[in-house]
Scaffold this active site. Structure first.
Site, mmCIF file in Angstrom:
data_model
loop_
_atom_site.group_PDB
_atom_site.id
_atom_site.type_symbol
_atom_site.label_atom_id
_atom_site.label_comp_id
_atom_site.label_asym_id
_atom_site.label_seq_id
_atom_site.Cartn_x
_atom_site.Cartn_y
_atom_site.Cartn_z
ATOM 1 N N TRP A 4 0.814 -1.213 0.000
ATOM 2 C CA TRP A 4 0.000 0.000 0.000
ATOM 3 C C TRP A 4 0.845 1.260 0.000
ATOM 4 C CZ3 TRP A 4 -4.341 -0.572 -2.155
ATOM 5 C CH2 TRP A 4 -4.996 -1.800 -2.067
ATOM 6 N N LYS A 45 -13.010 -1.619 6.318
ATOM 7 C CA LYS A 45 -12.411 -2.558 7.271
ATOM 8 C C LYS A 45 -13.027 -2.341 8.658
ATOM 9 C CE LYS A 45 -8.724 -1.962 4.132
ATOM 10 N NZ LYS A 45 -8.883 -3.133 3.333
ATOM 11 N N ASP A 56 -1.820 6.640 6.361
ATOM 12 C CA ASP A 56 -2.874 5.817 5.783
ATOM 13 C C ASP A 56 -3.206 4.773 6.847
ATOM 14 O OD1 ASP A 56 -4.468 3.976 4.556
ATOM 15 O OD2 ASP A 56 -3.099 3.552 2.881
HETATM 16 N N1 PMP Z 1 -4.646 1.648 1.965
HETATM 17 C C1 PMP Z 1 -4.680 0.489 2.633
HETATM 18 C C2 PMP Z 1 -3.769 0.306 3.802
HETATM 19 C C3 PMP Z 1 -5.548 -0.542 2.243
HETATM 20 O O1 PMP Z 1 -5.577 -1.689 2.902
HETATM 21 C C4 PMP Z 1 -6.406 -0.320 1.126
HETATM 22 C C5 PMP Z 1 -7.400 -1.344 0.662
HETATM 23 N N2 PMP Z 1 -7.258 -2.618 1.069
HETATM 24 C C6 PMP Z 1 -6.318 0.895 0.456
HETATM 25 C C7 PMP Z 1 -5.444 1.862 0.898
HETATM 26 C C8 PMP Z 1 -7.162 1.175 -0.750
HETATM 27 O O2 PMP Z 1 -8.466 1.384 -0.386
HETATM 28 P P1 PMP Z 1 -9.631 1.425 -1.480
HETATM 29 O O3 PMP Z 1 -9.663 0.071 -2.111
HETATM 30 O O4 PMP Z 1 -10.838 1.744 -0.656
HETATM 31 O O5 PMP Z 1 -9.329 2.497 -2.453
#
Ligand code: PMP
Length: 360
Positions: free
Chosen positions: A102, A196, A172
């Site tokens: 991420w 989540k 994040d």
């Molecule tokens: N950051 C993290 C730490 C994640 O786990 C995720 C999704 N699993 C995201 C960003 C991306 O989120 P989204 O799919 O809602 O755009």
């Protein structure tokens, strides 16, 4: 009706009392004669739902008055772009800590808007740890420092808050927000995708310090300009009304349970059940440095990966679903967010033990 224990990383399991309440209120919210999904976002009812959700989130995390809370669309990944667009403030560089999947995604997006300085990285050990602060080399000219405070795929969690001095710290926190108390005042900005620990997918929550608002690049879409959205209570355009409502119900559930301190105690106990088991077996492997292990996402693998499909199949037959690891890393992953009951974690460990007994 049989509900499984859902170990998916997101969209993820939601608290059962929340789902039941949403079901009860689905057709007629509090005598309004309509579903929240059908309500005008400008109406009295929805404005109250929205304001209560924000107030409850503020209370849960102790968010100081000089921070705005925004409910935005575009999910967590939307913020990978929206953060640099709003926070570069005319500067040419931002610092990022690279701890895996991420972070890499966030870095790739940021590079479209500025030069990215990698302040620290755990790539040298396959992203299995959180780089200590004394190893960070932040560019003093950086507009902000970004890190992924819980890597959902790698299962690496920062159990400490970095100190970046005058340079705003951006987290994040998508996959561990509300799982533990958080000193918001240490951050310039915190963002999290909702699917989540918050509610349904498609929404992001942004907690941003007042002085960082109002500097968006001219090309920023107005729906993603923090100033525009803060000035409109996140309703510059039609907000994700049902997601806000569901998030509000989750916040109420969390408050009733005793808040984030109590939640943290429960989460520590749940994670401990799995890690204690992993620490005394040779049948399964756990890739993450012990002190940086995530309480939310627990990756593990079977030493003999030929057994993977059988492990997953038998797990599903026992009502333990979504244990397959992310496609980029393989193996297994158990996501045990706030809403995963301790019974689910016990059932998982019992199953892992039985599988080891019969296949070890
Ligand atoms: N950051 C993290 C730490 C994640 O786990 C995720 C999704 N699993 C995201 C960003 C991306 O989120 P989204 O799919 O809602 O755009």
């Amino acid at each position: 009706m049989t509900r499984v224990f859902n170990f998916g990383a997101g969209p993820a399991t939601l608290p059962e009392p929340v789902l039941k309440r949403a079901a009860d209120e689905l057709l007629d919210w509090h005598g309004s004669g309509m579903s929240v999904m059908e309500m005008s976002h400008r109406g009295r009812e929805f404005i109250r739902i929205h304001a209560d959700a924000e107030a409850d989130l503020r209370e849960l995390l102790g968010i100081p008055k000089n921070y705005k809370v925004l409910f935005l669309q575009g999910g967590g990944a939307g913020q990978f772009s929206i953060v640099p667009m709003n926070l570069l403030r005319g500067k040419a560089v931002a610092s990022y800590v690279n701890t895996g999947h991420w972070s890499i995604r966030a870095i790739a997006e940021a590079k479209r808007y500025c030069r990215v300085n990698i302040a620290a990285s755990s790539e040298d050990a396959n992203f299995s740890y959180a780089p200590r602060q004394d190893k960070w080399k932040v560019d003093p000219a950086a507009a902000y420092v970004h890190y992924t405070s819980n890597e959902t795929i790698g299962g690496v969690e920062f159990h400490w808050i970095p100190d970046t001095g005058e340079i705003p710290l951006v987290a994040d926190a998508s996959s561990h927000i509300l799982s533990r108390p958080l000193d918001v005042s240490r951050f310039g900005l915190i963002y999290a995708g909702a699917q989540k620990n918050i509610g349904p997918a498609g929404m992001a929550i942004v907690i941003v310090r007042d002085d960082l608002i109002g500097h968006a690049m001219p090309m920023t879409p107005s729906v993603f300009d923090y100033k525009v959205q803060a000035g409109a209570d996140s309703m510059h355009n039609t907000p994700p009304t049902y997601s806000v409502y569901m998030a509000g119900l989750v916040f109420q559930w969390l408050k009733k349970l005793g808040g984030v301190k109590k939640m943290e105690e429960i989460n520590i106990a749940k994670a401990q059940l799995v890690y204690d088991y992993l620490d005394q077996t040779e049948f399964y492997l756990s890739p993450v440095a012990k002190e940086d292990r995530s309480r939310m996402n627990i990756p593990f693998s079977l030493r003999n990966d030929k057994l993977d499909e059988e492990f997953l199949g038998q797990a599903r037959a026992r009502g333990l679903s979504e244990l397959k690891g992310h496609r980029s890393v393989g193996g297994m992953r158990a996501s045990i967010y706030n809403a995963m009951p301790v019974e689910g974690v016990r059932a998982l460990v019992e199953y892992m033990r039985d599988f080891e007994r019969t296949h070890g």
